[in-house]
Structures are given as structure tokens and as C-alpha cells.
Design a protein around this motif. Sequence first.
Motif, PDB file in Angstrom:
ATOM      1  N   ILE A 180       0.838  -1.201   0.000  1.00 46.44           N
ATOM      2  CA  ILE A 180       0.000   0.000   0.000  1.00 46.44           C
ATOM      3  C   ILE A 180       0.876   1.255   0.000  1.00 46.44           C
ATOM      4  N   ASN A 181       0.296   2.340  -0.469  1.00 44.81           N
ATOM      5  CA  ASN A 181       0.931   3.647  -0.413  1.00 44.81           C
ATOM      6  C   ASN A 181      -0.008   4.594   0.327  1.00 44.81           C
ATOM      7  N   TRP A 182       0.535   5.328   1.259  1.00 50.07           N
ATOM      8  CA  TRP A 182      -0.298   6.303   1.953  1.00 50.07           C
ATOM      9  C   TRP A 182       0.534   7.515   2.323  1.00 50.07           C
ATOM     10  N   SER A 183      -0.142   8.583   2.615  1.00 52.32           N
ATOM     11  CA  SER A 183       0.539   9.828   2.972  1.00 52.32           C
ATOM     12  C   SER A 183       0.056  10.310   4.318  1.00 52.32           C
ATOM     13  N   TYR A 184       0.903  11.099   4.930  1.00 54.68           N
ATOM     14  CA  TYR A 184       0.715  11.465   6.327  1.00 54.68           C
ATOM     15  C   TYR A 184       1.128  12.921   6.467  1.00 54.68           C
ATOM     16  N   SER A 185       0.184  13.788   6.789  1.00 54.95           N
ATOM     17  CA  SER A 185       0.460  15.216   6.925  1.00 54.95           C
ATOM     18  C   SER A 185       0.591  15.584   8.391  1.00 54.95           C
ATOM     19  N   PHE A 186       1.671  16.261   8.731  1.00 48.54           N
ATOM     20  CA  PHE A 186       1.888  16.673  10.109  1.00 48.54           C
ATOM     21  C   PHE A 186       2.388  18.112  10.126  1.00 48.54           C
ATOM     22  N   ASN A 187       2.819  18.566  11.296  1.00 47.44           N
ATOM     23  CA  ASN A 187       3.110  19.991  11.466  1.00 47.44           C
ATOM     24  C   ASN A 187       4.160  20.521  10.488  1.00 47.44           C
ATOM     25  N   THR A 188       5.176  19.699  10.196  1.00 47.81           N
ATOM     26  CA  THR A 188       6.297  20.212   9.409  1.00 47.81           C
ATOM     27  C   THR A 188       6.255  19.799   7.941  1.00 47.81           C
TER      28      THR A 188
END
Length: 317
Positions: free
Chosen positions: A78-86
Amino acid sequence: MSINKNLIVHGKAIKLEIDESCSVSTTFGKLNLEKSKKRENIIYHSWNFQVAETTFAEEKDNCGNDEVQIMFNLSQDINWSYSFNTGREQVQMAKGEVCVFRNNNYSTAMSYKAGEKFVFKNLQMPTSYFQELLSKYFSDQNIKNLEDHFLTHVTKTTITPEMFRVLSEIDTADRFKEYEGVYTEGKMIELTALVLYGIAYHKTDEIKRQPQPNKNDINRIETLREKIQRNPSLEYDAQTVADELGMSISKLNRVFRTMYDTSLHSYVQDKRLEYAARLLQKNELSISQAAQLSGYTNMSHFSKSFVKKFGVLPKDF
């Protein structure tokens, strides 16, 4: 225990409310929460789902929660993305990998291929509880290093046979009846420790990577293992088991060892001894009765095996 998710699927907002052991059909696909267990601050979920068309689903937030999540991918790359503060991190997870990440109400998104079955298991706990666990066992400097390692980005490693074992033990913890709660809690912490240790010390890099069993073989072997855990006294002749699973004996033994780092025979004997020990603890049966109910017919063999595993004779247990 219900699960609430706010997703964006094909640009359309949908809200999912999923109860334990409940299947839900939506525009996203068919989701099944097979198992859900909660002990103190740790929650365990076992998921499987399938989408009708290739889907990009985004979870915009985590409903205000700040959590550490440990996700085990058992079925598909699987491919996934993860958005965080930086910024935003792209993550590729192969079948048979586990990752640890902090979800501080961040955005996550994943692509699911049409027609494929996705199987995940995950642990989640408040970040504050994760930090509390670290504070019990590590010095202040080590805690700082561990938090920098695990709480600032996604880290991953291979699911080891030990992790497979504990996942299966959590799934079948109800066999301990009124003691299920305390057993499950201990296993959840054990599983967390195995994952963090594997990542921190890169031990899984030392594991010889063998071809991963296909998902059908994994499901069949997992079903067999659950049966052994629940009924260790039954006969598990290798040829009979192989025939029932539609495998050759060599394939049965190879897949079982690949997944659990032990042979089918050794695993059955180990579960029989654990079952005999539980019977003896109740102090209601004789040693010979406990042995027979556990699948042993040779008392001498039973006694020697019991001493090897527990360090004491059955009569002294």
C-alpha cells in the motif's frame, strides 16, 4: 465499542459509524471490523475490507485525538501519505510490514486498489500513555531519544514471527474466559515492545527475508493456529492437516515456520503443555487426567516435556 471516521472519498464527505464485529457497505466499499479489544488505554482493531473501484480516501483529522498508532499490514502493498506539522510524508508499506506513527489530529490518506482484499491489525493508544510507558522503563535521556525516534515521523519494520504469534494470541484471548482482560493487556504491551525493539535495534534487518506466503495461505494457517490454541488436545497429524488445508506437508511446514518461527509439531506440544498447566492450576484433576485431557498418552513423555518447559515436575507446579 464503536468506531467513528470522517472520510473524503472521491471528493465526497462520508461519516462511518462502525460497531464491533459489524460489516458496513458504503461508497468506500465493504468494511468489516472483525475484532476490537480495549484494555486500559490501549485499543486493538482487526480490519478487513474491499473496494469496488480504485479509491483514494482521506481522513482529514483524527477527531481531535493525539495518538500513537502501530499498524500491521497483512495483505497488500500500500501507499499512503501522512500530513503533520512540518510537512507531508509519503509512506510505502509492503505486505508483512508494521509501522509506528503519531497521529496528533493529522491528515492521513491512502489509495486502495479495486477488488483487492486489505487486512490490517492495529494498536492505538494516547500519546500521553505511550510516554507514560516509556517513563516507567527508561532514563530521561533515553526517553528523549525514543520520542524523537517514534513521535516525529513514520517508522516501520518487518512483522516478525514473534509479532505474528502475539497478534494471534490477542485474537484468541477469549479462550481464557474471565482472565481474558489481564491476558490481553499484557499481550498488547508485549506486542508494543516487540515492534519498538525491532525498529530501534534494526533486528529485522538481520532476518533472512523469505518469500512471503500468499494471503490465502496466511488465512488458512492462521485459522489452523487459532484452532490449536482453542483445542490443543485434538489430533493434528501433519498429513491430515495438510489435506484439510489443501497443501502438501512440505508446504504446510514451510509456511507455518515462516510465519511463526517454529514447527507445527512443536507449536502443538507447547499449547498442550500450557493447557495442562491451566488444568493443574485449578487443582481439580489428577496429573494423569490433566495429561490425557491435553492430548498426552505417554505419562513419562508428558512429565519430561513439562519439566523442560516449566522447570518443575507436574506434581510441584
